[in-house]
Design a protein around this motif. Sequence first.
Motif, PDB file in Angstrom:
ATOM      1  N   ALA A   7     -36.701 -45.216  36.913  1.00 45.81           N
ATOM      2  CA  ALA A   7     -38.267 -46.184  36.928  1.00 45.81           C
ATOM      3  C   ALA A   7     -38.825 -46.754  35.876  1.00 45.81           C
ATOM      4  O   ALA A   7     -39.359 -47.606  35.878  1.00 45.81           O
ATOM      5  CB  ALA A   7     -39.045 -44.958  37.957  1.00 45.81           C
ATOM      6  N   SER A  10     -36.828 -49.454  34.534  1.00 46.23           N
ATOM      7  CA  SER A  10     -37.028 -50.576  35.650  1.00 46.23           C
ATOM      8  C   SER A  10     -38.409 -51.229  35.174  1.00 46.23           C
ATOM      9  O   SER A  10     -38.429 -52.493  35.268  1.00 46.23           O
ATOM     10  CB  SER A  10     -37.009 -50.104  36.984  1.00 46.23           C
ATOM     11  N   ASN A  44     -34.355 -50.224  40.585  1.00 44.29           N
ATOM     12  CA  ASN A  44     -35.270 -49.523  41.356  1.00 44.29           C
ATOM     13  C   ASN A  44     -34.669 -49.123  42.699  1.00 44.29           C
ATOM     14  O   ASN A  44     -34.660 -48.208  43.375  1.00 44.29           O
ATOM     15  CB  ASN A  44     -36.573 -50.055  41.659  1.00 44.29           C
ATOM     16  N   PHE A  48     -34.067 -45.445  44.013  1.00 43.36           N
ATOM     17  CA  PHE A  48     -34.777 -44.761  44.915  1.00 43.36           C
ATOM     18  C   PHE A  48     -33.723 -44.186  46.239  1.00 43.36           C
ATOM     19  O   PHE A  48     -33.940 -43.496  46.773  1.00 43.36           O
ATOM     20  CB  PHE A  48     -35.905 -45.674  45.512  1.00 43.36           C
TER      21      PHE A  48
END
Length: 140
Positions: A7, A10, A44, A48
Amino acid sequence: MHLAYPAVLSALLFCTGLYGVLARRNAILVLMSVELMLNAVNLNLVAFDVWLSRTAEETLHSGQALALFTIAIAAAEIGIGLAIVLAVHRSRGTADIDKLRDTAEGHDPNDTGGTGGPVVDGDAGASPTQADATKAEATA
């Protein structure tokens, strides 16, 4: 691996791409910056997806499927965008976005903001009446 690592990476990629879009004047560099932003979104999506698939015990992997769609759209975008940039560069001789914007709005990029009249036979600083007088003397 924690979710924070991809994260943060990113977010850094996206910010770098955003800076490139806002600060660059060359159209090719702007396209490269957009690609950086799309790659940040892909990172991302995959991160996720892996994180959610561990917690929900699903095997759907919708984040990876969305990343593949994003890659396909990015490839089409860069192909069409690069073709447009090359066509504009061939016709106008530049890929500078500011110069292209000025010519699209009808401003002459070579205009120095002088009299606004036509330039006649090298009289760049002469007013139209002086240019007419010079032309009349040359023909007499």
